[in-house]
Motif scaffolding. Sequence first.
Motif: not given
Length: 174
Positions: A52-75
Amino acid sequence: MTCPEELDPTRLLTPRAREVLAAARAVLERQGWEALTMRTLADELDIAAPSLYKHFASKEALRGQLAALALKEFGEAVRPVTTVAALVRRYRDVATAHPQLYRLSTSGPLDRAALPPGLEDWSGSPFLEATGDPHRAQALWAAVHGMVVLELDGRFPTGAAPEATWRELVRHFS
């Protein structure tokens, strides 16, 4: 209305990273952020956790991507803006349909550096469109957010958000 391509947080992800993100979202929605570990995510994808770390450096990096995805979808979900009532209804609907993603993206610190530049403003701009004033827009979002959280937590005395309270919120900002 679709998010502009340059603001899409997934546009630079590889197909495999998008697959990991989708699996993370599925685990998040089923079990919540605390239950989402790199191990549970790897199990969901039937792969070894270190890969998994080949794609996301950490769980926090994954959190940032999920938050960004949420902002996109809510917008996207609240556009086009027609009235305060429609904006509030759509926002409430999408937040309550995806409570874990909503909580992840709207509570606690937001790593703005992890977001595509301009995404947060684009996502929140419907509130400005509906009110015509940046402070009134923030007040509307804060009120709607508070009502959504109360509804998600079952904190209204009736156990559900009273429709009369939602109508009063809309009336106040219309």
